[in-house]
Design a protein around this motif. Structure first.
Motif, PDB file in Angstrom:
ATOM      1  N   THR A  45       2.790 -33.268  -1.487  1.00 42.66           N
ATOM      2  CA  THR A  45       3.589 -34.418  -1.905  1.00 42.66           C
ATOM      3  C   THR A  45       4.124 -34.172  -3.314  1.00 42.66           C
ATOM      4  O   THR A  45       3.516 -33.455  -4.107  1.00 42.66           O
ATOM      5  N   VAL A  46       5.283 -34.784  -3.607  1.00 44.20           N
ATOM      6  CA  VAL A  46       5.885 -34.667  -4.927  1.00 44.20           C
ATOM      7  C   VAL A  46       6.370 -36.043  -5.381  1.00 44.20           C
ATOM      8  O   VAL A  46       6.729 -36.893  -4.566  1.00 44.20           O
ATOM      9  N   GLY A  47       6.374 -36.248  -6.701  1.00 45.93           N
ATOM     10  CA  GLY A  47       6.912 -37.474  -7.272  1.00 45.93           C
ATOM     11  C   GLY A  47       5.951 -38.648  -7.179  1.00 45.93           C
ATOM     12  O   GLY A  47       4.960 -38.610  -6.438  1.00 45.93           O
ATOM     13  N   PRO A  48       6.212 -39.715  -7.939  1.00 45.81           N
ATOM     14  CA  PRO A  48       5.333 -40.886  -7.952  1.00 45.81           C
ATOM     15  C   PRO A  48       5.250 -41.595  -6.602  1.00 45.81           C
ATOM     16  O   PRO A  48       4.240 -42.253  -6.303  1.00 45.81           O
ATOM     17  N   LYS A  49       6.286 -41.452  -5.764  1.00 46.73           N
ATOM     18  CA  LYS A  49       6.239 -42.059  -4.428  1.00 46.73           C
ATOM     19  C   LYS A  49       5.635 -41.130  -3.398  1.00 46.73           C
ATOM     20  O   LYS A  49       5.508 -41.476  -2.232  1.00 46.73           O
ATOM     21  N   ARG A  50       5.282 -39.941  -3.856  1.00 47.88           N
ATOM     22  CA  ARG A  50       4.596 -38.960  -3.015  1.00 47.88           C
ATOM     23  C   ARG A  50       5.369 -38.656  -1.723  1.00 47.88           C
ATOM     24  O   ARG A  50       4.905 -38.912  -0.615  1.00 47.88           O
TER      25      ARG A  50
END
Length: 258
Positions: free
Chosen positions: A151-156
């Motif tokens: 996953t990537v970013g704050p929202k995954r």
């Protein structure tokens, strides 16, 4: 993003200008047997023939168009590759084919992964290193690719990496990339085929970030949604949601809902 991912290499001799003329007409076919939504790029590398003292500025040629979603209809599966070429008045011989394997996992432009393979070509090789051809003049480079999810970013958001390995003569997946080697005299008129299978199961991109459950994987919460690393660190009870490539909010991968 690398220059390779930005470049569009067009296949075939028609786009290579005078540098495409061959010293002899000897050639071989390179092709592939790939999973759905997979393609490849082949870049043939040449060097001056033994005894030549000349040099060339660009001793490489792109044979298969670099694949991207909106270019896929122009992708060529088969490439006829000359063994000898003449460029800048220098007689060249092929010594390597660098391969890039691409797979799409979503519909957006960036929803793809890539990994490498290679064909090595020499004037002489010990028999134990030489690829073999069947009665139809075909030799296979066998490999298996596996999707590695993260996953990537704050929202995954789910993103996937592609990991490709060689499959040996006993059908076992090895630790190295798909590679095969041939001598120059093996190749004229023959076909070399990259044969890739897709692993049945996907795996996390790296350890201690997901927990295996009976019907899939759950994402450890780490120190919270803003924690980009999100390691479990012994907490295997608290999990976070994530977003699939199509935008769905999910709690378990790959089924999305429990």
């Amino acid at each position: 993003m690398t220059k390779k991912l930005k470049a569009l290499l067009l296949g075939g001799c028609m786009v290579l200008s005078s540098g495409c003329a061959t010293g002899t007409q000897e050639s071989f076919t390179f092709t592939a047997d790939l999973p759905p939504n997979f393609t490849y790029e082949a870049v043939a590398k040449y060097a001056p023939i033994k005894g030549e003292t000349c040099t060339v500025k660009k001793p490489h040629v792109g044979y298969n168009q670099r694949w991207h979603l909106d270019y896929k209809e122009r992708y060529k599966l088969d490439s006829e590759i000359p063994i000898y070429r003449t460029a800048e008045d220098c007689r060249l011989v092929i010594y390597r084919i660098e391969l890039e394997i691409y797979g799409a996992y979503g519909k957006h432009r960036g929803d793809f992964g890539a990994d490498s393979a290679m064909v090595i070509i020499r004037e002489q090789l010990e028999d134990k290193y030489k690829g073999t051809f069947d009665g139809n003049g075909e030799s296979a480079i066998n490999g298996q690719c596996q999707w590695m999810f993260r996953t990537v970013g704050p929202k995954r958001y789910i993103r996937k990496l592609l990991d490709c390995k060689k499959v040996d003569d006993q059908g076992m997946v090895t630790t190295g990339r798909p590679v095969s080697a041939y001598t120059l005299d093996q190749l004229p008129g023959k076909t070399v085929k990259l044969k890739i299978k897709l692993a049945d199961e996907e795996q996390p991109g790296w350890g201690d970030t997901w927990v295996k459950v009976p019907n899939g994987w759950k994402r450890c919460i780490g120190e919270g949604p803003e924690d980009q690393r999100g390691y479990c660190n012994g907490n295997y009870k608290d999990f976070s949601s994530f977003k699939m490539p199509d935008g769905r909010d999910c709690t378990i991968y790959p089924g999305c809902t429990e």
